[in-house]
Structure formats: structure tokens, C-alpha cells
Design a protein around this motif. Structure first.
Motif, short mmCIF file in Angstrom:
data_model
loop_
_atom_site.label_atom_id
_atom_site.label_comp_id
_atom_site.label_asym_id
_atom_site.label_seq_id
_atom_site.Cartn_x
_atom_site.Cartn_y
_atom_site.Cartn_z
N ILE A 51 87.72 67.75 -6.86
CA ILE A 51 88.00 67.38 -5.47
C ILE A 51 89.20 68.18 -4.95
O ILE A 51 89.16 68.71 -3.83
N VAL A 58 91.31 62.96 0.16
CA VAL A 58 90.66 61.71 -0.26
C VAL A 58 91.15 60.57 0.63
O VAL A 58 92.35 60.29 0.71
N ALA A 74 85.85 61.29 1.26
CA ALA A 74 86.78 62.40 1.49
C ALA A 74 86.41 63.14 2.77
O ALA A 74 85.37 62.89 3.38
#
Length: 85
Positions: A51, A58, A74
Motif C-alpha cells: 500500500i 489509508v 484507501a
């Protein structure tokens, strides 16, 4: 992932990967190649690193199953939400 998302869109991820328990990560790591060969799945990925590397912000993160199942909401980091800097 962020490039494919609309400016006001969200990216929803339901992933499985590394745990927050070292003992469980040791088991996942020891069997990762066999699991990948049999099922085509890399079950010991560092999802938080994926991520971060994707440049996502996030908004929400929850983990289950000894920390191996991730639910993430996200958005691209370039998107600024009203009231946020």
C-alpha cells in the motif's frame, strides 16, 4: 492502483498477507514457496508495504485472523479531502 482511481474515488482492498505475530510469519515464510506453487498465491506479502509503495493514503484499516486478513479503504495520496492537509 491510484492512477486507476477517480479523483473522488476510493480503493477497497480485501487482502491476506503477513501477520503481526512473528511466530505466524515464520510459518507463512517456511511454507510460502510450496503454497505459491500449489495455489498461485503469495500468502506472506507485506500488505502495508504494498500500500505504501503504491502511494496510497489509508482512510481505514482493519485486520482479522491473527492479523493476516486486511480490509483497507484507501485513496491516492494526491487526493486532498476537505479539511485535511
Amino acid at each position: 492502483m491510484g492512477r486507476a482511481c477517480k479523483d473522488d474515488g476510493r480503493i477497497l482492498l480485501l487482502e491476506h498477507g503477513r501477520s503481526h505475530y512473528t511466530w505466524l510469519n515464520n510459518i507463512l515464510d517456511a511454507n510460502a514457496q510450496r503454497h505459491l506453487t500449489k495455489w498461485g498465491c503469495s500468502w506472506n506479502r507485506d500488505i502495508l508495504k504494498v500500500i505504501d509503495d503504491a502511494g496510497l493514503h489509508v482512510d481505514y484499516l482493519a485486520r482479522w485472523h491473527f492479523g493476516t486478513t486486511y480490509y483497507v479503504v484507501a485513496r491516492p495520496s494526491s487526493v486532498v479531502v476537505k479539511g485535511e492537509r
